[in-house]
Design a protein around this motif. Sequence first.
Motif: not given
Lengths: 624, 624
Positions: A105-112, A137-156
Amino acid sequence: MFSVLSRSARRVFLSPLVAGSSQSHQVCKTLKNTWNTQWSRRSHESPWERDVQFRYYFILAITAMSGYFGGSCVLYADASSNASPTAVTIKECSNPVDRKKRILVLGSGWAGVSFLKSLDCTLYDVHIISPRNFFVFTPLLPSVTAGTVEARSITESIRKIVLKKQNVKYSQANCMNIDSVNRKVLCRPVADYLEPGKNDFEVEYDYLVIAVGAQANTFNTPGVEKYCHFLKEIEDAEKIRESIVDCFELAALPYLTKEERSQLLHFVTVGGGPTGVEFAAELHDLVYEDLCKLYPDLMPFVNIVVIQSGDHILNTFDQRISHFAEQKFQRDGIEVKTGCRVLEIQQNAIIMKEKSTGKKVEVPHGMVVWSTGIGTRPVIAQFMNQIGQHDRRALVTDEWLRVKGCENVYALGDCATIEQRKLLEDVAYIFTLADKDNSGNLTATEFKEALDSIRERYPQIDLYLKRQHMKDVMKILDDPQTYGEGERILLDVEQFKKALSKVDAQMKALPATAQVAAQQGEYLSRCFNRRKKCEVEPEGPLRVRGDGRHQFHPFVYKHLGQFAPLGGEQAAAELPGDWVSVGRSTQWLWYSVYASKQVSWRTRALVIFDWSKRFIFGRDSSRM
Amino acid sequence: MFSVLSRSARRVFLSPLVAGSSQSHQVCKTLKNTWNTQWSRRSHESPWERDVQFRYYFILAITAMSGYFGGSCVLYADASSNASPTAVTIKECSNPVDRKKRILVLGSGWAGVSFLKSLDCTLYDVHIISPRNFFVFTPLLPSVTAGTVEARSITESIRKIVLKKQNVKYSQANCMNIDSVNRKVLCRPVADYLEPGKNDFEVEYDYLVIAVGAQANTFNTPGVEKYCHFLKEIEDAEKIRESIVDCFELAALPYLTKEERSQLLHFVTVGGGPTGVEFAAELHDLVYEDLCKLYPDLMPFVNIVVIQSGDHILNTFDQRISHFAEQKFQRDGIEVKTGCRVLEIQQNAIIMKEKSTGKKVEVPHGMVVWSTGIGTRPVIAQFMNQIGQHDRRALVTDEWLRVKGCENVYALGDCATIEQRKLLEDVAYIFTLADKDNSGNLTATEFKEALDSIRERYPQIDLYLKRQHMKDVMKILDDPQTYGEGERILLDVEQFKKALSKVDAQMKALPATAQVAAQQGEYLSRCFNRRKKCEVEPEGPLRVRGDGRHQFHPFVYKHLGQFAPLGGEQAAAELPGDWVSVGRSTQWLWYSVYASKQVSWRTRALVIFDWSKRFIFGRDSSRM
């Protein structure tokens, strides 16, 4: 029995692993079976005992149901795989190692990740290769730009996701070349200090699943690479966050002119799609909820601009949402410039052309976020050249996600596009099959039967019927009267073609969203899990050009709706069944859906904590 | 009255600003006054009403007290400044702008922030310049390297810290040059894309407070700059975290030899001070609590090594702690190599010399953290050259933190060192002052009086008495019998010198810790707050060479103890009064002290959440 139950209950609540809804379905079934068995066995028990037992089951059931409807339920992966009969079959083999095929499997995004989570890993040797050892969790990426959520909170971590799976390896590496002839892939490890090329290694495969995603598309606009931010990766979001603070800090320096301050605080988003709009909204919230307290003197200089080449922002959404967003942005003071094509990005200005007047306009900027669409990654472009797909924008697959032009290679997510078979190309064959009495004409029954049996193979038929609000398949004929009445309807091949001529126009490429990628991943893993069974008993639609049935059902995308958060605790949502919802309540719906869709309990807890933290302490504006 | 009270209560609990303990003291006083006033006014109220009111006051009082003892209390800064009589004085001036002096603070670390927090900013125009627009709680930096706490949880925006202060400006810039003759500083804005030198600006000052901290000291060891990580800044900690994950991910790649894996997983810390030891302990916890689950096959290859040039690690601590740490590390499998001097760092190996045998030894490494001590920042070195201090390791100040060799420049924290006046240099003057009857001899009373009046100016006297466990100042005389008995004791100037000869040996440079910097910052702000008053009524000790008193008390450092967390929920602590505490309970003491010492309620909440998160979900090992 109680202890067993409470142990399972603990498992359900504490495990960091989350399984897909298919597994929650399985929980429901298991529950039902267990309940029936227990009930029949223990008929001597008192009603009180039964009641207590039932309460335990009820809690379990509710948990399972919430997972089923909320899209997530917690299960140990090993628990479900132990129960799988296929795993037992593998164990019975005299030498299972010889028999296990290797999936790469190449990739660790939504599909993979969605592929991996649903895959029965006891059946294969699985190897994942991705430069990122985590899922975002890419749908929350725009929230990371503003600091509404932290980067590590949407990654596993990928390793955490596959922790309980057997036969899964992960390597942190970039895929540099795909050799589908010799079935191997060239990889390059990822680490800052490694010299490129010196540590490359090759990995062989039996099945290759390409899910590497896409990159931002600059449309070769000059200056974009040099001066713009993209918003595809977690690093992009963090850089944008830093850059916003930089703009404010620079503008706050002494001895600056008003013009310089205004230029530095001109934030521009090119692209009025969901990402661009959500970023503008998040930025607006950051500025007017938090930064305004820290930089009160700079507020008059702030400008947020969205540049869109089309006539409306959010033009893939329902028109009502698009209008609502535009009005909301107008009220908020976010400038929306529609019908503008960007010609060039300079260090401090954007040069663009107004489509209506043809005039060149210059817009100053302190920061630009470029989110106009997706382009092909170099490794995929190179692979497409090798397999004769050089003129396409993404890897072309058939409806079973198999890459056209090579064997045992699958592609899904943003790097792939499904080429739906056109009905009109096969119409002559279909007519021959349908014309059972070889009369050269189809009766109404034959016509109906033909359509019924090919509807799965050509899903555009259903799409057409739905869009036209036709309940009866016969309505597809413009005017049934032309061909006769009732059973006496007779169509020749040309009339048959004419009736179906409009259907193919319904075919559209699927959008490049997380939803599509996740569904494709889950679909493909289901096929892999059932490969053995379906070799013997194919479950797919009838073959039109050939004998028998296709091995699997083709992939069908089910659109579950989409959200557009617009800032200020307001959101817009397109829900299934043509429903549209806007406003504050939609924002709360957004919160609950996005929390439930998180990949693990850890990210779920962190995201909810981040939201609460923002309410209490505001967003952090430290520059790091 | 209830509504007023509950509003204040909300302020106390919700405000993100934290004031120093002097402010909490004020709260106690205000509370007492308010209570008395209310009590005398409302004598008609029922006992029940009084009881409810008292409860409100009690909650407020507890909050204030907790701040007083725990080192922090929440208050709006404007609330206290409104009450300040000095602010009123300023307002009464016909043209206050002319009269306000400009304080320029360089740096936003412990010294700078503690100075700012206690400073009465209504008296001055304050400008802070620092490349980091945030404060870092540095004692938790080693925890960030392992992901036990997140980077943003230990940082607080400078703008938030000074949010409610008046007349405070902040600029995000590096100080490039200090011109103490013309009283101005050259600054360079910080942003990735700025061309160096093109946006420099100058800031003038009346008082300059230098608190820029220090940088890692490589002792010119070859390869350190290129191959080692430092642990001074928040970025360093994040890079180390990424690098640890990289080492594991690289070692997990297929086709690696055992030697290569072992080399990659050899983690070395050079320097056995508190930072190095804490990092090794944190890394051990990360590896054996979290990474072992994700990389079980790699565990046999992991090695953690601490290299120390001295004979023991933690050699600035009490010997008992040093031994406990060494034993704990031995049990944990952390290798401690003492008596080794590092000669060179190569890409994959460290070359060092064993002091005992003189042999050269090579240790492989995948990652090295260099934490051997602090060095001078270039801008400070340059400034030291200008003012003739080129041969010193840090800016030399007197006991009032004034930089020697220039006017109105103060230096504190890691970039400065106090040159304590030697008693023996002044001993002849002191003798003359003490010998009131000009007899050429001192009586016991004269000797005692002399020591009493100079003990503040020469704190080494007290230090000496304390170290020698002497309660009576007369014990300083080796053998009082030599000089006579009781009141008949007579010393001439040589005997007086001899008695005090050992005292100066007690003088030691203060350690480069957060505690020293914070105390210096608070001390200096107190001087600035009382400058006007003390110009008229000097409060310092008697001048030995000159008339009258010094304007302020000199700075005296109070050592409140220090912690060394050793991993596995165990810590060691040196507490005031020669107490030593080790073990699990000390770790919980560490948790509570570090939580209470946080700079704001936000960071306090986040740090506690991070600790809880680690207990529940473990540490995250995503590479970002």
